[in-house]
Design a protein around this motif. Sequence first.
Motif, PDB file in Angstrom:
ATOM      1  N   ASP A  12      73.504  81.292 -35.707  1.00  9.15           N
ATOM      2  CA  ASP A  12      73.569  82.377 -34.615  1.00  9.15           C
ATOM      3  C   ASP A  12      73.537  83.926 -35.029  1.00  9.15           C
ATOM      4  O   ASP A  12      72.937  84.577 -34.432  1.00  9.15           O
ATOM      5  CB  ASP A  12      74.906  81.986 -33.651  1.00  9.15           C
ATOM      6  CG  ASP A  12      75.000  80.925 -32.775  1.00  9.15           C
ATOM      7  OD1 ASP A  12      73.977  80.286 -32.846  1.00  9.15           O
ATOM      8  OD2 ASP A  12      76.061  80.479 -32.665  1.00  9.15           O
ATOM      9  N   ARG A  13      74.168  84.182 -36.134  1.00 11.67           N
ATOM     10  CA  ARG A  13      73.912  85.209 -36.825  1.00 11.67           C
ATOM     11  C   ARG A  13      72.810  85.646 -37.337  1.00 11.67           C
ATOM     12  O   ARG A  13      72.322  87.030 -37.266  1.00 11.67           O
ATOM     13  CB  ARG A  13      75.309  85.439 -37.942  1.00 11.67           C
ATOM     14  CG  ARG A  13      76.672  85.568 -37.500  1.00 11.67           C
ATOM     15  CD  ARG A  13      77.666  85.842 -38.363  1.00 11.67           C
ATOM     16  NE  ARG A  13      78.746  84.993 -38.772  1.00 11.67           N
ATOM     17  CZ  ARG A  13      79.537  84.506 -38.007  1.00 11.67           C
ATOM     18  NH1 ARG A  13      79.289  84.699 -36.446  1.00 11.67           N
ATOM     19  NH2 ARG A  13      80.388  83.623 -38.226  1.00 11.67           N
ATOM     20  N   ILE A  16      70.744  86.556 -34.529  1.00 14.59           N
ATOM     21  CA  ILE A  16      70.983  88.024 -33.970  1.00 14.59           C
ATOM     22  C   ILE A  16      70.289  89.093 -34.827  1.00 14.59           C
ATOM     23  O   ILE A  16      69.841  90.143 -34.487  1.00 14.59           O
ATOM     24  CB  ILE A  16      72.417  88.340 -34.015  1.00 14.59           C
ATOM     25  CG1 ILE A  16      73.153  87.293 -32.945  1.00 14.59           C
ATOM     26  CG2 ILE A  16      72.744  89.465 -33.620  1.00 14.59           C
ATOM     27  CD1 ILE A  16      74.601  87.395 -32.884  1.00 14.59           C
ATOM     28  N   GLU A  17      70.204  88.747 -36.224  1.00 16.01           N
ATOM     29  CA  GLU A  17      69.684  89.665 -36.997  1.00 16.01           C
ATOM     30  C   GLU A  17      68.175  89.605 -37.096  1.00 16.01           C
ATOM     31  O   GLU A  17      67.624  90.704 -37.113  1.00 16.01           O
ATOM     32  CB  GLU A  17      70.049  89.299 -38.533  1.00 16.01           C
ATOM     33  CG  GLU A  17      69.649  90.128 -39.480  1.00 16.01           C
ATOM     34  CD  GLU A  17      69.976  91.525 -39.369  1.00 16.01           C
ATOM     35  OE1 GLU A  17      69.169  92.534 -39.752  1.00 16.01           O
ATOM     36  OE2 GLU A  17      71.162  91.984 -38.847  1.00 16.01           O
ATOM     37  N   ARG A  20      67.436  91.806 -34.145  1.00 16.49           N
ATOM     38  CA  ARG A  20      67.966  93.257 -34.437  1.00 16.49           C
ATOM     39  C   ARG A  20      66.919  93.923 -35.324  1.00 16.49           C
ATOM     40  O   ARG A  20      66.548  94.863 -35.014  1.00 16.49           O
ATOM     41  CB  ARG A  20      69.251  93.123 -35.234  1.00 16.49           C
ATOM     42  CG  ARG A  20      69.653  94.664 -35.435  1.00 16.49           C
ATOM     43  CD  ARG A  20      71.067  94.858 -36.479  1.00 16.49           C
ATOM     44  NE  ARG A  20      71.884  93.450 -36.092  1.00 16.49           N
ATOM     45  CZ  ARG A  20      72.750  93.631 -35.047  1.00 16.49           C
ATOM     46  NH1 ARG A  20      73.043  94.782 -34.474  1.00 16.49           N
ATOM     47  NH2 ARG A  20      73.877  92.746 -35.028  1.00 16.49           N
ATOM     48  N   VAL A  82      68.860  85.247 -28.052  1.00 15.77           N
ATOM     49  CA  VAL A  82      69.672  86.403 -28.053  1.00 15.77           C
ATOM     50  C   VAL A  82      68.806  87.628 -27.709  1.00 15.77           C
ATOM     51  O   VAL A  82      67.709  87.563 -28.239  1.00 15.77           O
ATOM     52  CB  VAL A  82      70.717  86.546 -29.142  1.00 15.77           C
ATOM     53  CG1 VAL A  82      69.637  86.734 -30.523  1.00 15.77           C
ATOM     54  CG2 VAL A  82      71.489  87.695 -29.146  1.00 15.77           C
ATOM     55  N   VAL A  84      69.041  91.756 -28.208  1.00 18.56           N
ATOM     56  CA  VAL A  84      69.508  92.948 -28.896  1.00 18.56           C
ATOM     57  C   VAL A  84      68.745  94.295 -28.508  1.00 18.56           C
ATOM     58  O   VAL A  84      67.742  94.494 -28.411  1.00 18.56           O
ATOM     59  CB  VAL A  84      69.544  92.516 -30.270  1.00 18.56           C
ATOM     60  CG1 VAL A  84      70.201  93.872 -30.999  1.00 18.56           C
ATOM     61  CG2 VAL A  84      70.127  91.267 -30.801  1.00 18.56           C
ATOM     62  N   PRO A  91      73.965  92.716 -28.921  1.00 23.07           N
ATOM     63  CA  PRO A  91      73.668  91.831 -28.113  1.00 23.07           C
ATOM     64  C   PRO A  91      74.030  92.098 -26.668  1.00 23.07           C
ATOM     65  O   PRO A  91      75.043  92.779 -26.487  1.00 23.07           O
ATOM     66  CB  PRO A  91      74.081  90.507 -28.661  1.00 23.07           C
ATOM     67  CG  PRO A  91      74.469  90.770 -30.124  1.00 23.07           C
ATOM     68  CD  PRO A  91      74.570  92.146 -30.239  1.00 23.07           C
ATOM     69  N   ILE A 112      73.530  83.824 -26.443  1.00 23.25           N
ATOM     70  CA  ILE A 112      74.411  84.676 -27.118  1.00 23.25           C
ATOM     71  C   ILE A 112      74.624  85.863 -26.499  1.00 23.25           C
ATOM     72  O   ILE A 112      73.532  86.507 -26.182  1.00 23.25           O
ATOM     73  CB  ILE A 112      74.111  84.910 -28.789  1.00 23.25           C
ATOM     74  CG1 ILE A 112      73.861  83.600 -29.485  1.00 23.25           C
ATOM     75  CG2 ILE A 112      74.940  85.991 -29.297  1.00 23.25           C
ATOM     76  CD1 ILE A 112      73.067  83.866 -30.682  1.00 23.25           C
ATOM     77  N   LEU A 119      81.364  88.469 -29.285  1.00 23.57           N
ATOM     78  CA  LEU A 119      80.191  87.795 -29.292  1.00 23.57           C
ATOM     79  C   LEU A 119      80.276  86.380 -29.281  1.00 23.57           C
ATOM     80  O   LEU A 119      80.978  85.510 -30.064  1.00 23.57           O
ATOM     81  CB  LEU A 119      79.290  88.265 -30.180  1.00 23.57           C
ATOM     82  CG  LEU A 119      78.608  89.603 -30.093  1.00 23.57           C
ATOM     83  CD1 LEU A 119      77.708  89.911 -31.459  1.00 23.57           C
ATOM     84  CD2 LEU A 119      78.007  89.743 -28.948  1.00 23.57           C
ATOM     85  N   SER A 121      78.268  82.221 -27.721  1.00 26.45           N
ATOM     86  CA  SER A 121      77.272  81.804 -27.123  1.00 26.45           C
ATOM     87  C   SER A 121      77.778  80.871 -26.088  1.00 26.45           C
ATOM     88  O   SER A 121      79.128  80.115 -26.014  1.00 26.45           O
ATOM     89  CB  SER A 121      76.619  80.455 -28.240  1.00 26.45           C
ATOM     90  OG  SER A 121      77.214  79.567 -28.285  1.00 26.45           O
TER      91      SER A 121
END
Length: 149
Positions: A12-13, A16-17, A20, A82, A84, A91, A112, A119, A121
Amino acid sequence: MSISSLELTEDDRKLIELARSIVDANTDGEHGIYTMGAAVRAVDGSMYGGINLYHFLGGPCAELVALGHARASGARELTTIVAVGNHGRGPVGPCGRDRQILFDYHPGIRVILPTEKGLRSVRITDLMPLAARWTPDEGTQEFDPSLFE
């Protein structure tokens, strides 16, 4: 109704990255307050990104662009998405149109977004209480409580 949220995983991280990095690299300059990046993960772990095309008449949200990217690349089963915001906004949850599209095409997908626990999900079905699915062949379906179990 209780919302079932899960703590974020390392995957998940990474998602997100990716979102981003897309928005940071492609934001609409210092005044691009509406720029959003999104990323979606397929069941095989592949990730696909997208960025919105803001226009005062509306435009495709970043989530929809990411869904299109995944589909154009052959991914049909998606697990997580997700979006962002630019300028470090982090997010954000999907708009109503995106929620309905996610629900119709991917009723098992997790989203997410920020929650009261940070944060997390959540299932798209938790974001669409009492929703009715739509299909091209049958139009709007009757409410199906089995989708929310």
